[in-house]
Design a protein around this motif. Structure first.
Motif, PDB file in Angstrom:
ATOM      1  N   ASP A  23       0.813  -1.211   0.000  1.00  0.00           N
ATOM      2  CA  ASP A  23       0.000   0.000   0.000  1.00  0.00           C
ATOM      3  C   ASP A  23       0.851   1.268   0.000  1.00  0.00           C
ATOM      4  N   ALA A  24       1.923   1.283   0.780  1.00  0.00           N
ATOM      5  CA  ALA A  24       2.776   2.470   0.852  1.00  0.00           C
ATOM      6  C   ALA A  24       3.400   2.784  -0.506  1.00  0.00           C
ATOM      7  N   TYR A  25       3.918   1.757  -1.175  1.00  0.00           N
ATOM      8  CA  TYR A  25       4.581   1.990  -2.454  1.00  0.00           C
ATOM      9  C   TYR A  25       3.596   2.198  -3.601  1.00  0.00           C
ATOM     10  N   ALA A  26       2.411   1.635  -3.508  1.00  0.00           N
ATOM     11  CA  ALA A  26       1.384   1.913  -4.518  1.00  0.00           C
ATOM     12  C   ALA A  26       0.976   3.374  -4.423  1.00  0.00           C
ATOM     13  N   GLY A  30       3.231   4.564  -7.175  1.00  0.00           N
ATOM     14  CA  GLY A  30       2.447   3.940  -8.224  1.00  0.00           C
ATOM     15  C   GLY A  30       2.837   2.511  -8.544  1.00  0.00           C
ATOM     16  N   PHE A  31       3.520   1.827  -7.611  1.00  0.00           N
ATOM     17  CA  PHE A  31       3.921   0.447  -7.851  1.00  0.00           C
ATOM     18  C   PHE A  31       2.686  -0.423  -8.060  1.00  0.00           C
ATOM     19  N   ASP A  32       2.802  -1.386  -8.970  1.00  0.00           N
ATOM     20  CA  ASP A  32       1.700  -2.310  -9.216  1.00  0.00           C
ATOM     21  C   ASP A  32       1.724  -3.463  -8.202  1.00  0.00           C
ATOM     22  N   ASP A  33       0.810  -4.409  -8.370  1.00  0.00           N
ATOM     23  CA  ASP A  33       0.663  -5.507  -7.418  1.00  0.00           C
ATOM     24  C   ASP A  33       1.868  -6.433  -7.350  1.00  0.00           C
ATOM     25  N   SER A  34       2.742  -6.389  -8.355  1.00  0.00           N
ATOM     26  CA  SER A  34       3.911  -7.273  -8.331  1.00  0.00           C
ATOM     27  C   SER A  34       4.833  -6.966  -7.160  1.00  0.00           C
ATOM     28  N   PHE A  35       4.773  -5.749  -6.639  1.00  0.00           N
ATOM     29  CA  PHE A  35       5.620  -5.414  -5.492  1.00  0.00           C
ATOM     30  C   PHE A  35       5.159  -6.167  -4.244  1.00  0.00           C
TER      31      PHE A  35
END
Length: 160
Positions: A23-26, A30-35
């Motif tokens: 959640d923090a990086y999204a 804008g990181f996607d779910d792969s993170f």
């Protein structure tokens, strides 16, 4: 900050830590779910294969809330890797990052590691400044596309 404890990571922390990273990086980058998938895999491997005499993870707690994490994992007999260093937004700017970094590096020294390495992104400027302030050296920097975003990947090292 005196009432903040740094406790050993345990299996009950896993889902929180995956969600916190995801959640923090999204939100911030804008990181996607792969993170989140990557973080879950790292934690699952740690829980399954941890060598407690050589590796540890910690969670910062204040009362009943988790505030952040940091891990020290074995790369080889002389090298440890710093992983999953994260502070929640409300925990930043209070010296907790320095305290957690000191804790992790102290563990590595006590286990006989001679150096540490880490991987991050240039966009994590506060973390990079903290590493540099503590004697870490930026060894390489390269453009990549990861987690659905163009990023500048960085590799840092320090001799202990």
């Amino acid at each position: 900050m005196d009432d903040i404890e740094i406790r050993k990571f345990c299996a009950q922390d896993r889902d929180w830590l995956v969600a916190e990273h995801r959640d923090a990086y999204a939100q911030a980058e804008g990181f996607d779910d792969s993170f989140g998938v990557l973080v879950a895999g790292i934690l699952d491997d740690f829980l399954r294969e941890q060598q407690p005499e050589h590796e540890a993870g910690w969670i910062a707690w204040q009362q009943d809330q988790r505030l952040g994490s940091i891990f020290c994992v074995r790369l080889d007999g002389e090298t440890a890797k710093l992983r999953l260093f994260l502070l929640s937004e409300k925990a930043r700017g209070k010296g907790l990052g320095q305290r957690m970094l000191d804790h992790c590096m102290g563990f590595a020294r006590a286990r006989g590691y001679r150096q540490m390495k880490l991987w991050t992104h240039e966009s994590h400027r506060a973390a990079g400044a903290l590493y540099a302030k503590n004697g870490w050296e930026l060894m390489s920097s390269q453009p990549v596309v990861s987690f659905g975003q163009p990023l500048i990947e960085q590799h840092w090292e320090i001799l202990l």
